[in-house]
Design a protein around this motif. Sequence first.
Motif, short mmCIF file in Angstrom:
data_model
loop_
_atom_site.label_atom_id
_atom_site.label_comp_id
_atom_site.label_asym_id
_atom_site.label_seq_id
_atom_site.Cartn_x
_atom_site.Cartn_y
_atom_site.Cartn_z
N ARG A 224 -1.72 49.20 -9.90
CA ARG A 224 -2.04 48.04 -9.04
C ARG A 224 -2.02 48.42 -7.57
NH1 ARG A 224 -2.75 43.14 -11.08
NH2 ARG A 224 -2.25 42.78 -13.28
N GLN A 225 -1.11 49.30 -7.22
CA GLN A 225 -1.07 49.76 -5.83
C GLN A 225 -2.35 50.51 -5.48
OE1 GLN A 225 1.86 52.84 -4.88
NE2 GLN A 225 2.37 51.77 -3.00
N LEU A 226 -2.86 51.29 -6.43
CA LEU A 226 -4.11 52.00 -6.21
C LEU A 226 -5.26 51.03 -6.00
CD1 LEU A 226 -5.47 54.99 -6.42
CD2 LEU A 226 -6.26 54.11 -8.62
N VAL A 227 -5.33 50.00 -6.85
CA VAL A 227 -6.41 49.02 -6.73
C VAL A 227 -6.37 48.34 -5.37
CG1 VAL A 227 -7.31 46.83 -7.63
CG2 VAL A 227 -6.60 48.64 -9.21
N ASP A 228 -5.19 48.03 -4.91
CA ASP A 228 -5.04 47.37 -3.61
C ASP A 228 -5.48 48.26 -2.44
OD1 ASP A 228 -4.06 45.15 -4.90
OD2 ASP A 228 -1.95 45.67 -4.58
N SER A 229 -5.49 49.58 -2.66
CA SER A 229 -5.77 50.52 -1.58
C SER A 229 -7.25 50.85 -1.43
CB SER A 229 -4.99 51.83 -1.80
OG SER A 229 -3.60 51.58 -1.91
N PHE A 230 -8.09 50.38 -2.37
CA PHE A 230 -9.51 50.74 -2.35
C PHE A 230 -10.39 49.50 -2.38
CE2 PHE A 230 -7.56 54.69 -3.54
CZ PHE A 230 -8.40 55.67 -3.04
N MET B 84 -2.07 52.77 -17.42
CA MET B 84 -2.99 52.10 -16.50
C MET B 84 -3.51 50.78 -17.04
SD MET B 84 -6.52 53.54 -14.83
CE MET B 84 -7.32 53.76 -16.42
N LEU B 85 -4.03 50.77 -18.26
CA LEU B 85 -4.64 49.55 -18.78
C LEU B 85 -3.61 48.45 -18.97
CD1 LEU B 85 -7.24 50.95 -21.35
CD2 LEU B 85 -7.50 50.45 -18.91
N ALA B 86 -2.44 48.81 -19.45
CA ALA B 86 -1.38 47.82 -19.61
C ALA B 86 -0.90 47.34 -18.25
CB ALA B 86 -0.21 48.41 -20.40
N GLY B 87 -0.78 48.25 -17.29
CA GLY B 87 -0.32 47.87 -15.95
C GLY B 87 -1.27 46.93 -15.23
N LEU B 88 -2.57 47.16 -15.45
CA LEU B 88 -3.56 46.29 -14.80
C LEU B 88 -3.85 45.03 -15.61
CD1 LEU B 88 -6.17 48.93 -13.57
CD2 LEU B 88 -4.43 47.76 -12.22
N ALA B 89 -3.46 45.05 -16.89
CA ALA B 89 -3.68 43.91 -17.78
C ALA B 89 -5.14 43.51 -17.85
CB ALA B 89 -2.79 42.73 -17.35
N VAL B 90 -6.03 44.50 -17.90
CA VAL B 90 -7.46 44.19 -18.01
C VAL B 90 -7.75 43.74 -19.44
CG1 VAL B 90 -8.19 45.73 -16.18
CG2 VAL B 90 -7.96 46.61 -18.50
N ARG C 84 -18.39 45.37 -14.77
CA ARG C 84 -17.16 44.81 -14.21
C ARG C 84 -16.12 44.55 -15.28
NH1 ARG C 84 -17.71 40.75 -9.42
NH2 ARG C 84 -19.42 41.65 -8.24
N ALA C 85 -14.89 44.95 -15.00
CA ALA C 85 -13.76 44.60 -15.86
C ALA C 85 -13.28 43.20 -15.47
CB ALA C 85 -12.65 45.63 -15.71
N SER C 86 -12.27 42.72 -16.17
CA SER C 86 -11.79 41.35 -15.94
C SER C 86 -11.01 41.21 -14.64
CB SER C 86 -10.93 40.90 -17.11
OG SER C 86 -9.82 41.78 -17.29
N LEU C 87 -10.64 42.30 -14.02
CA LEU C 87 -9.87 42.28 -12.77
C LEU C 87 -10.81 42.46 -11.59
CD1 LEU C 87 -6.81 42.12 -12.01
CD2 LEU C 87 -6.83 44.61 -11.88
N ASP C 88 -10.60 41.71 -10.54
CA ASP C 88 -11.47 41.77 -9.37
C ASP C 88 -11.56 43.18 -8.81
OD1 ASP C 88 -13.12 40.66 -7.31
OD2 ASP C 88 -11.39 40.80 -5.95
N LYS C 89 -12.76 43.58 -8.45
CA LYS C 89 -13.14 44.88 -7.87
C LYS C 89 -12.81 46.08 -8.76
CE LYS C 89 -9.23 45.73 -4.66
NZ LYS C 89 -8.88 45.95 -3.25
#
Length: 472
Positions: free
Chosen positions: A223-229, A405-411, A427-432
């Motif tokens: 999640r921290q990675l997603v927030d950074s990009f 990763m997949l469990a952490g992002l809960a996609v 697109r996955a279920s999580l934004d961006k």
Amino acid sequence: MGKVTGFLEIERQERKYKPASDRIRHYNEFVIPLSEEATKSQAARCMNCGIPYCHTGCPVNNQIPDWNDLVYLGNWEEASRNLHSTNNFPEFTGRVCPAPCEASCTLNIDDNPVTIKTIECAIVDRAWEMGWLKPESYGDKTGKKVAVIGSGPSGLAAAQQLARAGHSVHVFEKNRKAGGLLRYGIPDFKMEKHLIDRRVAQMEAEGVTFHYDTHIGVTQDARQLVDSFDAVLMTGGAEKPRDLPIPGRDLAGIHFAMDFLPQQNRRVSKEAPLDNRPILATAKHVVVIGGGDTGSDCIGTSNRQGALSVTQLEVMPKPPEKENKLLTWPDWPLKLRTSSSHQEGAERDFSVLTKSFSGENGEVKKLHCVRVDARMQEVPGSAFEIRADLVLLAMGFVHPVHEGMLAGLAVKLDPRGNVEANVKNYRASLDKVFAAGDMRRGQSLVVWAIREGRQAARAVDEYLMGSSDLPR
């Protein structure tokens, strides 16, 4: 297109292999390329079909008749430009793709298709030799940052396309080198790894940044990675192997193929092993369970390690030697396929179900099997045993690894356990967050991974910029 009567005058000529007795002594590629003139003659066989079914057979939509004509005319540089317009890595597909394009070729109606795979490989190898493949950059920098998680063929294709669109691209790879199963799954005798290194160097010159030994969801928070990009593309593959939970499965000497093959690839490249428990076929009776390409790779590797015997078991019935063209063409046919590894020495048995393993002192020694009919029902009185000191499970992959990763992002996942995303916007279920390749579609081919990586790159570019000039 090509020589009008070429297909009538010229016989199909395929690349040959070096003798099995020589090639099993090393891990180098052993395919003998055709000469330039022979390759041009093979390209001349292309028929200028009214409907070129090879286009539908090729997942990346290679413009096969076009570059066949260019090769026939001797315009190799333009052939390379045409080939690279649809495929980022033809030196990979020209070596390890099963060539569904050739199955779709009109000349395959009488089992003499154009040698499309051979010509493709010749084009790109010549392009590298002549220095035509330089780092490319399209347009100005956009200021957008994109993370690509996984550096298999899908991730590499997407990263290259996105970098050429002007984005700042960072590729995160859990292993020490890029390539995914291209590097750690496919043996060097099928594809030498300097081919990957050469492409990685090109991509780095184009602005792609690689982060190795970085396991997203394990060593770095997802999640921290997603927030950074600005966008994240998941291309981590389908790495969860199909297991065989039967009595005796816990005995030593029973391993997944993808525990066995990467070890040897690391030895060849002199990369440090991940653990100190080597899996070797040397002086052992090896049984490979699974009849696909991974099983074939286990056979070739076992023979090179000095196995006493290699047996491959398949639960499905033995396919026909030849397909019925009236029923299958131009689709991919089910038929018996004998690989170069099979030719090097292996016993193959079909319609075999393994019921249990047994051993001595905690180590596997036997497989207890029965034969099954076409409905997968056991044949009465058909039980038999097979000696084994090493058992390799090569029964495919069920879905991506969910832990981390997949469990952490809960996609959201689809019913098969893959990341849910469509082929329009990826697109996955999580934004961006986007997903492509085997992580989205499940276990598949290198050429499908490249296609999805390219299409996902366009989808990410559209998401970031509102429109995209990248090809789909």
